[in-house]
Design a protein around this motif. Structure first.
Motif, PDB file in Angstrom:
ATOM      1  N   PRO A  82     -17.093  38.596  97.783  1.00 32.65           N
ATOM      2  CA  PRO A  82     -18.226  38.837  96.875  1.00 32.65           C
ATOM      3  C   PRO A  82     -18.011  40.050  95.985  1.00 32.65           C
ATOM      4  N   SER A  83     -17.250  41.032  96.484  1.00 34.63           N
ATOM      5  CA  SER A  83     -17.008  42.240  95.686  1.00 34.63           C
ATOM      6  C   SER A  83     -16.142  41.964  94.463  1.00 34.63           C
ATOM      7  N   HIS A  84     -15.497  40.789  94.407  1.00 37.69           N
ATOM      8  CA  HIS A  84     -14.672  40.464  93.241  1.00 37.69           C
ATOM      9  C   HIS A  84     -15.494  39.967  92.059  1.00 37.69           C
ATOM     10  N   VAL A  85     -16.741  39.552  92.304  1.00 35.40           N
ATOM     11  CA  VAL A  85     -17.521  38.889  91.258  1.00 35.40           C
ATOM     12  C   VAL A  85     -17.905  39.866  90.144  1.00 35.40           C
ATOM     13  N   ALA A  86     -18.412  41.034  90.492  1.00 33.92           N
ATOM     14  CA  ALA A  86     -18.846  41.996  89.470  1.00 33.92           C
ATOM     15  C   ALA A  86     -17.697  42.437  88.562  1.00 33.92           C
ATOM     16  N   PRO A  87     -16.516  42.825  89.093  1.00 29.31           N
ATOM     17  CA  PRO A  87     -15.417  43.171  88.187  1.00 29.31           C
ATOM     18  C   PRO A  87     -15.009  42.018  87.270  1.00 29.31           C
ATOM     19  N   ALA A  88     -15.038  40.778  87.784  1.00 30.06           N
ATOM     20  CA  ALA A  88     -14.685  39.636  86.935  1.00 30.06           C
ATOM     21  C   ALA A  88     -15.673  39.495  85.782  1.00 30.06           C
ATOM     22  N   LEU A  89     -16.958  39.679  86.079  1.00 33.75           N
ATOM     23  CA  LEU A  89     -17.981  39.611  85.034  1.00 33.75           C
ATOM     24  C   LEU A  89     -17.796  40.730  84.020  1.00 33.75           C
ATOM     25  N   LEU A  90     -17.565  41.946  84.494  1.00 30.41           N
ATOM     26  CA  LEU A  90     -17.437  43.094  83.594  1.00 30.41           C
ATOM     27  C   LEU A  90     -16.213  42.979  82.700  1.00 30.41           C
ATOM     28  N   GLY A 121     -16.544  31.828  89.237  1.00 32.40           N
ATOM     29  CA  GLY A 121     -16.364  31.114  87.975  1.00 32.40           C
ATOM     30  C   GLY A 121     -17.555  31.258  87.062  1.00 32.40           C
ATOM     31  N   ALA A 122     -18.774  31.204  87.626  1.00 33.04           N
ATOM     32  CA  ALA A 122     -19.980  31.394  86.812  1.00 33.04           C
ATOM     33  C   ALA A 122     -20.022  32.799  86.218  1.00 33.04           C
ATOM     34  N   ALA A 123     -19.558  33.795  86.997  1.00 32.13           N
ATOM     35  CA  ALA A 123     -19.520  35.169  86.478  1.00 32.13           C
ATOM     36  C   ALA A 123     -18.552  35.286  85.312  1.00 32.13           C
ATOM     37  N   VAL A 124     -17.396  34.621  85.420  1.00 32.42           N
ATOM     38  CA  VAL A 124     -16.426  34.660  84.320  1.00 32.42           C
ATOM     39  C   VAL A 124     -17.002  33.979  83.078  1.00 32.42           C
ATOM     40  N   ALA A 125     -17.639  32.809  83.263  1.00 28.90           N
ATOM     41  CA  ALA A 125     -18.243  32.108  82.121  1.00 28.90           C
ATOM     42  C   ALA A 125     -19.340  32.951  81.479  1.00 28.90           C
ATOM     43  N   LEU A 126     -20.161  33.606  82.315  1.00 34.15           N
ATOM     44  CA  LEU A 126     -21.218  34.466  81.788  1.00 34.15           C
ATOM     45  C   LEU A 126     -20.626  35.647  81.037  1.00 34.15           C
ATOM     46  N   GLY A 127     -19.535  36.221  81.564  1.00 30.19           N
ATOM     47  CA  GLY A 127     -18.889  37.328  80.875  1.00 30.19           C
ATOM     48  C   GLY A 127     -18.322  36.914  79.539  1.00 30.19           C
ATOM     49  N   MET A 128     -17.699  35.725  79.483  1.00 27.07           N
ATOM     50  CA  MET A 128     -17.160  35.231  78.205  1.00 27.07           C
ATOM     51  C   MET A 128     -18.281  35.028  77.187  1.00 27.07           C
ATOM     52  N   THR A 129     -19.412  34.488  77.639  1.00 20.02           N
ATOM     53  CA  THR A 129     -20.542  34.268  76.729  1.00 20.02           C
ATOM     54  C   THR A 129     -21.132  35.605  76.264  1.00 20.02           C
ATOM     55  N   ALA A 130     -21.241  36.574  77.186  1.00 21.38           N
ATOM     56  CA  ALA A 130     -21.750  37.896  76.824  1.00 21.38           C
ATOM     57  C   ALA A 130     -20.824  38.571  75.813  1.00 21.38           C
ATOM     58  N   LEU A 157     -17.817  27.298  79.931  1.00 18.74           N
ATOM     59  CA  LEU A 157     -18.169  26.482  81.090  1.00 18.74           C
ATOM     60  C   LEU A 157     -17.074  25.474  81.417  1.00 18.74           C
ATOM     61  N   VAL A 158     -16.519  24.844  80.392  1.00 18.72           N
ATOM     62  CA  VAL A 158     -15.459  23.853  80.610  1.00 18.72           C
ATOM     63  C   VAL A 158     -14.219  24.515  81.193  1.00 18.72           C
ATOM     64  N   ALA A 159     -13.818  25.646  80.616  1.00 22.35           N
ATOM     65  CA  ALA A 159     -12.598  26.319  81.073  1.00 22.35           C
ATOM     66  C   ALA A 159     -12.745  26.821  82.504  1.00 22.35           C
ATOM     67  N   THR A 160     -13.857  27.490  82.792  1.00 17.54           N
ATOM     68  CA  THR A 160     -14.035  28.010  84.150  1.00 17.54           C
ATOM     69  C   THR A 160     -14.250  26.877  85.151  1.00 17.54           C
ATOM     70  N   GLY A 161     -14.948  25.819  84.721  1.00 19.92           N
ATOM     71  CA  GLY A 161     -15.124  24.668  85.613  1.00 19.92           C
ATOM     72  C   GLY A 161     -13.793  24.037  85.982  1.00 19.92           C
ATOM     73  N   ALA A 162     -12.898  23.904  84.989  1.00 18.40           N
ATOM     74  CA  ALA A 162     -11.573  23.340  85.267  1.00 18.40           C
ATOM     75  C   ALA A 162     -10.779  24.242  86.206  1.00 18.40           C
ATOM     76  N   ALA A 163     -10.838  25.573  85.973  1.00 21.37           N
ATOM     77  CA  ALA A 163     -10.110  26.503  86.832  1.00 21.37           C
ATOM     78  C   ALA A 163     -10.638  26.463  88.268  1.00 21.37           C
ATOM     79  N   VAL A 164     -11.976  26.403  88.408  1.00 20.00           N
ATOM     80  CA  VAL A 164     -12.576  26.345  89.741  1.00 20.00           C
ATOM     81  C   VAL A 164     -12.184  25.047  90.441  1.00 20.00           C
ATOM     82  N   ALA A 165     -12.205  23.937  89.708  1.00 20.07           N
ATOM     83  CA  ALA A 165     -11.860  22.645  90.301  1.00 20.07           C
ATOM     84  C   ALA A 165     -10.406  22.621  90.765  1.00 20.07           C
TER      85      ALA A 165
END
Length: 399
Positions: A82-90, A121-130, A157-165
């Motif tokens: 879980p600690s990896h999510v915030a740095p990925a978003l930032l 993956g959602a954090a990365v997509a949110l970061g890209m959109t931000a 969303l497409v890129a992160t969804g593909a990476a997560v899958a």
């Protein structure tokens, strides 16, 4: 020699790991600089000269991207936390460069559970959109229009969804393979233990029989005492030779598969040896124990081990008691094996059970591995082993 082979295998695995790390890093580096370069070129076209704010943000983009690249190198073989999510978003919020390392990171991390990978993956997509909504507007000095923002959000969303899958599939397959390898190792260790138990227990039961006679019967004639001593010495030597052969086979490059398994051709010697140490009678009503036997080699090897274990158990629990072995045709391509001996007084008192029963478990597993059945236990003052085995090996479906 074996150590050298293992060293070469470890070296080969290490070399492949380093090559994989280098490939992933170079891919992330090229992808990150391509994304950042595209943003710099677009900003240069949109403005006659980049503002100090744009310069600072693009420099921050490059720094954050290289930090993401370093994080990919450090954590690609670890599980998600879980600690990896915030740095990925930032990192993805302030850096377009960081998008490439982040997507590769999502695809290669060792995490079979999809939940935390999906959150990352959602954090990365949110970061890209931000980044599209906030940082790019600062770089260009103007608000980003709705159309490009929605396009970037959908692409994120497409890129992160593909990476997560991809990451979830690879991690799940890796976990399945590791579990299969662990099961195979456990099965092989059990097989080796069973082979060593059957072989050494047979020899040691002979030693125990003669050593016990010498210890409890000091009035034995000198010739009998000397013969028992020779039997003990010879049997211990044979046990050591078998143990040395087994361990040597395990150390060899062929591993446990190179162990030489006994078969029907070894049964006459086994029966003759048993007759030297007690009364044994054999009734072969279908010619299953002869050179022209219809029994296949795999079944023959298991039949040998089952008979050997019954003789060992009889010698251990009912010394010098008569053992009767009967083999006959059971029809439908099967044979029926029956081995009986009188119960000793101690076994009668205990209900026919003694010790841990590893030998009985091993016999049952041998029969089951062929698609046959085996039961063992006391019956009317005798210990009875009953087995039904196919004459040729069958494919057994494992649960």
């Amino acid at each position: 020699m074996v150590g050298g082979v293992r060293g070469e295998l470890r070296a080969g695995g290490s070399a492949r790991s380093r090559l994989t790390s280098l490939t992933l890093t170079l891919t992330a580096l090229v992808g990150g600089w391509s994304l950042l370069g595209s943003e710099i070129a677009e900003a240069a076209r949109a403005q006659a000269g980049l503002s100090p704010t744009a310069h600072g943000l693009l420099g921050l983009d490059a720094v954050a991207g290289h930090l993401a690249l370093l994080a990919l190198w450090q954590t690609r073989r670890r599980q998600l936390r879980p600690s990896h999510v915030a740095p990925a978003l930032l990192l993805t919020a302030v850096s377009s460069f960081a998008v490439a390392p982040a997507l590769i990171w999502l695809a290669v991390l060792r995490e079979p559970a999809r939940r935390i990978r999906t959150v990352a993956g959602a954090a990365v997509a949110l970061g890209m959109t931000a980044h599209e909504l906030v940082v790019r507007s600062w770089i260009f000095g103007a608000a980003t229009t709705l159309g490009p923002t929605l396009g970037v959000a959908l692409a994120s969303l497409v890129a992160t969804g593909a990476a997560v899958a991809v990451g979830s599939f690879v991690a799940s397959r890796r976990a399945q393979l590791e579990a299969a390898v662990a099961r195979a190792h456990l099965a092989e260790r059990s097989r080796i233990a069973r082979e060593m138990h059957d072989s050494l227990a047979h020899r040691l039961s002979i030693v125990a029989l003669h050593a016990g006679a010498m210890a409890t019967r000091p009035d034995l004639p000198r010739e009998t005492h000397a013969e028992s001593s020779r039997v003990v010495h010879r049997t211990v030597h044979q046990a050591l030779e078998e143990l040395r052969s087994t361990l040597g086979s395990l150390r060899a490059s062929g591993g446990a598969e190179s162990l030489e398994a006994p078969g029907l051709s070894d049964l006459p010697m086994l029966i003759a040896e048993a007759r030297l140490h007690g009364q044994v009678s054999v009734s072969d009503q279908g010619g299953f124990l002869t050179p022209t036997s219809p029994v296949g080699p795999v079944v023959g090897g298991q039949l040998y081990r089952i008979i050997q274990e019954t003789l060992t158990n009889a010698r251990k629990h009912a010394p010098r008691a008569p053992v009767e072995i009967t083999v006959r045709d059971a029809g439908d391509g099967e044979l029926f094996l029956e081995v009986t001996n009188p119960l000793s007084s101690s076994l009668e008192r205990s209900g026919g059970t003694s010790g841990q029963g590893y030998g009985l478990i091993g016999m049952s597993e041998r029969a089951k591995s062929l698609g046959g059945t085996l039961s063992a236990g006391p019956h009317t003052g005798r210990f009875v082993v009953l087995a039904t085995l196919p004459t040729t090996e069958r494919r057994v479906e494992r649960p």
